[in-house]
Motif scaffolding. Structure first.
Motif, PDB file in Angstrom:
ATOM      1  N   PHE A 115       0.846  -1.178   0.000  1.00 55.78           N
ATOM      2  CA  PHE A 115       0.000   0.000   0.000  1.00 55.78           C
ATOM      3  C   PHE A 115       0.889   1.238   0.000  1.00 55.78           C
ATOM      4  O   PHE A 115       2.071   1.163   0.311  1.00 55.78           O
ATOM      5  CB  PHE A 115      -0.949   0.037   1.205  1.00 55.78           C
ATOM      6  N   GLU A 116       0.295   2.357  -0.332  1.00 57.47           N
ATOM      7  CA  GLU A 116       0.972   3.651  -0.245  1.00 57.47           C
ATOM      8  C   GLU A 116       0.409   4.363   0.979  1.00 57.47           C
ATOM      9  O   GLU A 116      -0.809   4.349   1.207  1.00 57.47           O
ATOM     10  CB  GLU A 116       0.682   4.455  -1.506  1.00 57.47           C
ATOM     11  N   ALA A 117       1.262   4.982   1.769  1.00 56.98           N
ATOM     12  CA  ALA A 117       0.819   5.689   2.971  1.00 56.98           C
ATOM     13  C   ALA A 117       0.255   7.054   2.591  1.00 56.98           C
ATOM     14  O   ALA A 117       0.862   8.097   2.819  1.00 56.98           O
ATOM     15  CB  ALA A 117       1.958   5.817   3.965  1.00 56.98           C
ATOM     16  N   ALA A 118      -0.928   7.038   1.990  1.00 59.41           N
ATOM     17  CA  ALA A 118      -1.614   8.257   1.574  1.00 59.41           C
ATOM     18  C   ALA A 118      -3.109   8.057   1.816  1.00 59.41           C
ATOM     19  O   ALA A 118      -3.639   6.973   1.522  1.00 59.41           O
ATOM     20  CB  ALA A 118      -1.358   8.541   0.099  1.00 59.41           C
ATOM     21  N   PRO A 119      -3.801   9.062   2.356  1.00 55.18           N
ATOM     22  CA  PRO A 119      -5.233   8.910   2.610  1.00 55.18           C
ATOM     23  C   PRO A 119      -5.976   8.459   1.346  1.00 55.18           C
ATOM     24  O   PRO A 119      -5.769   8.995   0.262  1.00 55.18           O
ATOM     25  CB  PRO A 119      -5.669  10.325   3.035  1.00 55.18           C
ATOM     26  N   GLY A 120      -6.813   7.439   1.521  1.00 52.88           N
ATOM     27  CA  GLY A 120      -7.588   6.897   0.416  1.00 52.88           C
ATOM     28  C   GLY A 120      -6.899   5.799  -0.374  1.00 52.88           C
ATOM     29  O   GLY A 120      -7.538   5.130  -1.181  1.00 52.88           O
ATOM     30  N   ALA A 121      -5.603   5.611  -0.146  1.00 48.46           N
ATOM     31  CA  ALA A 121      -4.882   4.555  -0.868  1.00 48.46           C
ATOM     32  C   ALA A 121      -5.418   3.184  -0.468  1.00 48.46           C
ATOM     33  O   ALA A 121      -5.720   2.934   0.698  1.00 48.46           O
ATOM     34  CB  ALA A 121      -3.386   4.642  -0.588  1.00 48.46           C
ATOM     35  N   VAL A 122      -5.528   2.311  -1.446  1.00 47.20           N
ATOM     36  CA  VAL A 122      -6.024   0.954  -1.223  1.00 47.20           C
ATOM     37  C   VAL A 122      -4.850  -0.007  -1.369  1.00 47.20           C
ATOM     38  O   VAL A 122      -3.996   0.172  -2.237  1.00 47.20           O
ATOM     39  CB  VAL A 122      -7.134   0.615  -2.243  1.00 47.20           C
ATOM     40  N   GLY A 123      -4.809  -1.014  -0.513  1.00 43.71           N
ATOM     41  CA  GLY A 123      -3.740  -1.997  -0.579  1.00 43.71           C
ATOM     42  C   GLY A 123      -4.180  -3.292   0.067  1.00 43.71           C
ATOM     43  O   GLY A 123      -5.377  -3.585   0.145  1.00 43.71           O
ATOM     44  N   GLU A 124      -3.177  -4.050   0.544  1.00 44.68           N
ATOM     45  CA  GLU A 124      -3.507  -5.342   1.158  1.00 44.68           C
ATOM     46  C   GLU A 124      -2.451  -5.751   2.165  1.00 44.68           C
ATOM     47  O   GLU A 124      -1.295  -5.344   2.095  1.00 44.68           O
ATOM     48  CB  GLU A 124      -3.665  -6.417   0.095  1.00 44.68           C
ATOM     49  N   PHE A 125      -2.906  -6.564   3.114  1.00 44.74           N
ATOM     50  CA  PHE A 125      -2.032  -7.254   4.059  1.00 44.74           C
ATOM     51  C   PHE A 125      -2.098  -8.734   3.692  1.00 44.74           C
ATOM     52  O   PHE A 125      -3.174  -9.250   3.367  1.00 44.74           O
ATOM     53  CB  PHE A 125      -2.515  -7.082   5.500  1.00 44.74           C
ATOM     54  N   VAL A 126      -0.946  -9.419   3.749  1.00 43.48           N
ATOM     55  CA  VAL A 126      -0.882 -10.815   3.325  1.00 43.48           C
ATOM     56  C   VAL A 126      -0.235 -11.655   4.419  1.00 43.48           C
ATOM     57  O   VAL A 126       0.789 -11.269   4.988  1.00 43.48           O
ATOM     58  CB  VAL A 126      -0.063 -10.947   2.019  1.00 43.48           C
ATOM     59  N   TRP A 127      -0.826 -12.801   4.695  1.00 45.28           N
ATOM     60  CA  TRP A 127      -0.256 -13.776   5.612  1.00 45.28           C
ATOM     61  C   TRP A 127      -0.089 -15.088   4.869  1.00 45.28           C
ATOM     62  O   TRP A 127      -0.917 -15.438   4.022  1.00 45.28           O
ATOM     63  CB  TRP A 127      -1.156 -13.979   6.824  1.00 45.28           C
ATOM     64  N   GLY A 128       0.984 -15.817   5.204  1.00 48.61           N
ATOM     65  CA  GLY A 128       1.264 -17.071   4.522  1.00 48.61           C
ATOM     66  C   GLY A 128       1.598 -16.794   3.064  1.00 48.61           C
ATOM     67  O   GLY A 128       1.855 -15.659   2.663  1.00 48.61           O
ATOM     68  N   ASP A 129       1.583 -17.812   2.268  1.00 49.26           N
ATOM     69  CA  ASP A 129       1.849 -17.657   0.836  1.00 49.26           C
ATOM     70  C   ASP A 129       0.544 -17.249   0.158  1.00 49.26           C
ATOM     71  O   ASP A 129      -0.037 -18.009  -0.621  1.00 49.26           O
ATOM     72  CB  ASP A 129       2.396 -18.967   0.268  1.00 49.26           C
ATOM     73  N   ARG A 130       0.058 -16.054   0.545  1.00 45.56           N
ATOM     74  CA  ARG A 130      -1.226 -15.516   0.106  1.00 45.56           C
ATOM     75  C   ARG A 130      -2.401 -16.370   0.580  1.00 45.56           C
ATOM     76  O   ARG A 130      -3.483 -16.341  -0.010  1.00 45.56           O
ATOM     77  CB  ARG A 130      -1.261 -15.271  -1.404  1.00 45.56           C
ATOM     78  N   ALA A 131      -2.196 -17.127   1.667  1.00 45.53           N
ATOM     79  CA  ALA A 131      -3.275 -17.936   2.231  1.00 45.53           C
ATOM     80  C   ALA A 131      -4.379 -17.033   2.772  1.00 45.53           C
ATOM     81  O   ALA A 131      -5.558 -17.342   2.658  1.00 45.53           O
ATOM     82  CB  ALA A 131      -2.748 -18.841   3.340  1.00 45.53           C
ATOM     83  N   VAL A 132      -3.984 -15.913   3.361  1.00 49.13           N
ATOM     84  CA  VAL A 132      -4.941 -14.922   3.854  1.00 49.13           C
ATOM     85  C   VAL A 132      -4.519 -13.572   3.292  1.00 49.13           C
ATOM     86  O   VAL A 132      -3.390 -13.135   3.510  1.00 49.13           O
ATOM     87  CB  VAL A 132      -4.965 -14.872   5.400  1.00 49.13           C
ATOM     88  N   VAL A 133      -5.422 -12.941   2.565  1.00 47.40           N
ATOM     89  CA  VAL A 133      -5.177 -11.609   2.021  1.00 47.40           C
ATOM     90  C   VAL A 133      -6.314 -10.715   2.503  1.00 47.40           C
ATOM     91  O   VAL A 133      -7.488 -11.020   2.284  1.00 47.40           O
ATOM     92  CB  VAL A 133      -5.135 -11.615   0.480  1.00 47.40           C
ATOM     93  N   SER A 134      -5.948  -9.636   3.183  1.00 49.61           N
ATOM     94  CA  SER A 134      -6.953  -8.712   3.691  1.00 49.61           C
ATOM     95  C   SER A 134      -6.798  -7.351   3.012  1.00 49.61           C
ATOM     96  O   SER A 134      -5.771  -6.692   3.176  1.00 49.61           O
ATOM     97  CB  SER A 134      -6.808  -8.558   5.205  1.00 49.61           C
ATOM     98  N   PRO A 135      -7.797  -6.932   2.248  1.00 42.66           N
ATOM     99  CA  PRO A 135      -7.735  -5.595   1.666  1.00 42.66           C
ATOM    100  C   PRO A 135      -7.735  -4.546   2.774  1.00 42.66           C
ATOM    101  O   PRO A 135      -8.293  -4.772   3.852  1.00 42.66           O
ATOM    102  CB  PRO A 135      -9.015  -5.488   0.838  1.00 42.66           C
TER     103      PRO A 135
END
Length: 147
Positions: free
Chosen positions: A39-59
């Motif tokens: 993600f980009e540290a800017a208000p409104g920026a969209v990104g994701e957090f990932v755990w495992g080998d993309r086993a869990v992806v949280s927008p």
């Protein structure tokens, strides 16, 4: 139980500028919390957090960025609706030669979960922050003590 918010507070022997980087930059977040982040540290920026080998992806969506004192984001969207999500806020306050980090996560009741799922998710997040907030502090302290 209320399930309104989770709050954690720690002191770190690192400046607010260093701690801000640790809580707001993907390359640092992936050292103490996730396996990967994008993600980009800017208000409104969209990104994701990932755990495992993309086993869990949280927008996630960045909400506030006020270096070096505040960083917040929304995550755990309900059916992709950002408004129906959890809000995580890191407030950073200078304290002596270090920083007081106050983490707050809110929005559990607003997720619309049935009672059992609400209790489970709240408990999981409490346990998670109990693990990861100390890791955040240790990582930030290591950054400033590394030669």
């Amino acid at each position: 139980m209320e399930y309104g918010s989770i709050e954690r507070e720690i002191h770190v022997d690192a400046s607010p500028e260093v701690v801000f980087e640790v809580v707001s930059r993907p390359e640092h977040i992936s050292q103490w919390w996730t396996d990967d982040a994008d993600f980009e540290a800017a208000p409104g920026a969209v990104g994701e957090f990932v755990w495992g080998d993309r086993a869990v992806v949280s927008p996630m969506t960045v909400v506030q960025v006020e270096p070096p004192r505040l960083f917040s984001f929304r995550w755990c969207y309900s059916d992709g609706k950002v408004a129906e999500s959890l809000l995580v806020t890191f407030e950073l306050t200078p304290s002596g030669t270090g920083t007081r980090i106050r983490l707050t996560e809110t929005g559990f009741r607003e997720m619309g979960w049935e009672a059992a799922k609400l209790a489970q998710m709240y408990r999981e997040h409490v346990e998670g922050w109990d693990t990861f907030v100390p890791r955040l502090g240790a990582y930030a302290a290591r950054l400033v003590s590394a030669p």
